[in-house]
Design an enzyme around this catalytic site. Structure first.
Site, PDB file in Angstrom:
ATOM      1  N   ASP A 457     104.464  35.757   0.567  1.00 22.64           N
ATOM      2  CA  ASP A 457     103.312  34.823   0.600  1.00 22.64           C
ATOM      3  C   ASP A 457     102.110  35.503   0.649  1.00 22.64           C
ATOM      4  OD1 ASP A 457     102.506  32.420   1.054  1.00 22.64           O
ATOM      5  OD2 ASP A 457     103.481  31.578   2.560  1.00 22.64           O
ATOM      6  N   ASP A 523     103.246  23.669  -1.543  1.00 23.39           N
ATOM      7  CA  ASP A 523     103.824  23.501  -0.063  1.00 23.39           C
ATOM      8  C   ASP A 523     104.231  21.919  -0.148  1.00 23.39           C
ATOM      9  OD1 ASP A 523     103.751  26.124   0.763  1.00 23.39           O
ATOM     10  OD2 ASP A 523     101.787  25.921   1.735  1.00 23.39           O
TER      11      ASP A 523
END
Length: 597
Positions: A457, A523
């Site tokens: 990430d 997301d």
């Protein structure tokens, strides 16, 4: 005159140059079957006469357009040495096709790479160009600049302010498609006519960006998935970068390169700066052009070696609440459904009870995991699944043992730290000690736990990202350091797969995709939004490299409710997975989800 004709998969690229000039791409598009005399006639006919008021010596933009030859658009190279040498005029030193010198007349080849070396003796600059047509018909080019001055006589550094290559597009392409976006809703398309001047999309975020355009497509009006000629441009770089559609009098280009911060590239004598690869894909319809990008990535990615494992990520099931018994229970239920890869997300490491602390302290939290992660990983493998792990190695919380031990490892442009962004700062991976620390930690986790997959990430834009000791801008070097880190991990662990996640789809470009095997497009798992995100991200990324998960009935991002069949159908358009607390499934939903798997 030297003319080179490259051709592959219904695409031709024609490159021409005089003995003393910069190479020009005079055709990039549909395959040509012209004879060599016709090609020479075509190249000559394209040259302006010099009586149209532009210049006594007419100039057609080269791969790196030169202001010194009468180009009034943006120059390909902007550089100076203490205020001088800012208008270089390059002379050709060599021109080769696949390493063999190209002589006068026409040199024809299939797929191949053209290399040109040029020099300006007065400005003391050497320029190297590479123009490559792949076997899939994908065009890519890049430039390198070297300071050839002798230190004793010319001590001033060569400061490179911009280096952007130009790919020509015919002027009958009169419509632009590009993209914007935001967190949870990436790849929002926007169309408009080509107009005179520059249409520029710049990312200064230190990563590709949630609002980044991804590509710029220019085509015949109304072009669509399967109709109309289209030319797609893309800058394959994960740091600051720029995409531009430039329309001047009679000329249209896609222009792209790295967006450099002030003073970021200062070359001492003998030093070199290499710009990123800039890609171009031609096709009849967007799908045809996109397929060339897909073929390029499939030749590189480990995701092409075997069928994609159905993946479960536990983030939306447990968030930061890590309990061994719960996670083992989820693993058992996932295995019964047919899941093949199980990924432990954020919250597993020391002090990580929320997103305000712990980043940088990459060892299992002693409270949640008193025996480490190996027992869970072994149980997952015993159930027939691979074990994956979430990491964010480029970032650091101020509330972490690593930040307290090494505050000098945090990027900053001045004495004060930059504003927090998602409670994070950026770890300076350009410092050898910091780089070696992170590499050692990740290497140890992979070995000790048996990690076969990293969800990597990157949740923070880079703000005032300077070297702590000097304050000099560091985005360029930081980006290259990340590439080196991933490359070294892949060298040490040849079967390791890596997912590029950056607040969802915030780092999607060919620079990172050539080193990773999957992206997290967003997301948001809301299937209504996800459908468009997958569609448009798919202009660059093949579907098997786009993670696409079935989440809970009520989207955690949008609050909308969707039927399980619809959620599964949309997830099936990418690399299928689950991100849902499947302990809540009733017998009907368990059967439906199992059938889709």
């Amino acid at each position: 005159m030297r003319v080179i004709h490259l051709s592959a998969e219904d695409v031709s690229v024609v490159i021409a140059t005089t003995d003393d000039g910069m190479p020009e791409i005079v055709h990039w598009g549909a395959a040509l079957t012209s004879s060599e005399p016709d090609l020479l006639t075509f190249v000559a006919a394209e040259r302006r006469s010099g009586i149209d008021g532009d210049s006594d010596v007419p100039y057609r933009a080269s791969v790196l357009p030169e202001h010194s030859r009468g180009w009034f658009g943006a120059p390909g190279l902007s550089a100076h040495r203490g205020g001088s040498g800012w208008a270089p005029r390059f002379a050709l030193r060599s021109l080769a096709v696949d390493g063999a010198e190209a002589g006068p007349g026409v040199t024809s080849a299939g797929a191949g790479r053209v290399g040109a070396v040029l020099h300006d003796d007065t400005a003391e600059i050497e320029l190297t160009l590479e123009i490559d047509l792949t076997r899939d018909g994908l065009l890519r080019t890049r430039a390198r600049v070297r300071n050839t001055a002798i230190a004793a006589t010319t001590p001033a550094p060569l400061e490179v302010q911009a280096l952007a290559v130009a790919l020509p597009v015919p002027t009958w392409a009169q419509e632009v498609l590009d993209f914007t976006g935001r967190w949870g809703h990436e790849r929002i398309p926007q169309r408009h006519p080509v107009v005179r001047g520059d249409h520029t999309r710049t990312s200064r975020r230190g990563r590709t960006g949630l609002d980044a355009t991804l590509v710029q497509a220019v085509g015949t009006p109304g072009f669509s998935a399967d109709a109309g000629e289209v030319w797609i441009g893309h800058v394959g770089f994960s740091g600051n970068h720029e995409h531009t559609v430039e329309r001047t009098d009679g000329r249209l280009h896609f222009r792209g390169g790295e967006s450099l911060l002030p003073g970021e590239i200062r070359l001492a004598p003998g030093e070199e700066y290499a710009g990123p690869w800039v890609f171009g894909s031609y096709g009849y319809g967007l799908d045809d052009a996109a397929a060339r990008f897909h073929a390029h990535l499939r030749a590189l990615s480990r995701s092409s070696r075997r069928p994609r494992p159905v993946t479960m990520n536990v983030w939306e099931a447990v968030y930061f609440d890590h309990d061994h018994r719960v996670l083992v229970d989820l693993a058992g239920r996932a295995a019964e459904l047919g899941v093949e890869r199980y990924v432990l997300d954020d919250g597993w490491f020391r002090g990580r009870n929320d997103d305000r602390a712990g980043l940088g302290d990459w060892s299992p939290d002693p409270v949640a995991w008193p025996d480490g992660l190996r027992p869970l990983a072994d149980e997952v493998r015993a159930l027939g699944m691979e074990f994956g792990l979430w990491v964010e190695p480029e970032m650091i919380n101020e509330d972490s043992d690593l930040a307290r031990a090494h505050p000098e490892w945090i990027l900053r442009a001045g004495p004060e730290l930059p504003p927090r962004y998602r409670f994070q700062q950026v770890l300076d991976l350009t410092q050898p000690a910091a780089f070696d620390h992170v590499l050692g930690v990740l290497d140890g986790l992979i070995e000790d736990v048996g990690v076969s997959y990293l969800k990597w990430d990157h949740n923070r834009d880079l703000i005032a990202a300077g070297h702590p000791a000097s304050g000099a801008p560091a985005v360029h070097e930081q980006t290259l350091a990340v590439y080196r880190l991933i490359d070294e991990l892949r060298r040490r662990h040849p079967d390791l797969e890596i997912e590029s996640c950056a607040s969802g789809g915030g780092r999607v470009d060919l620079g990172i995709l050539e080193r990773t095997d999957r992206i997290h497009p967003s997301d948001s798992h809301d299937p209504h939004d996800r459908f468009g995100i997958l569609r448009w991200t798919g202009l660059l990324v093949p579907p098997e490299m786009m993670g696409s998960h079935v989440a809970s009935p009520v989207s955690s991002v949008t609050g909308r409710t969707h039927d399980l069949q619809f959620r599964c159908a949309v997830a099936f358009l990418g690399h299928f997975g689950i991100e849902w607390d499947i302990r809540d499934l009733d017998e009907h939903d368990r059967r439906v989800l199992g059938d889709w798997i």
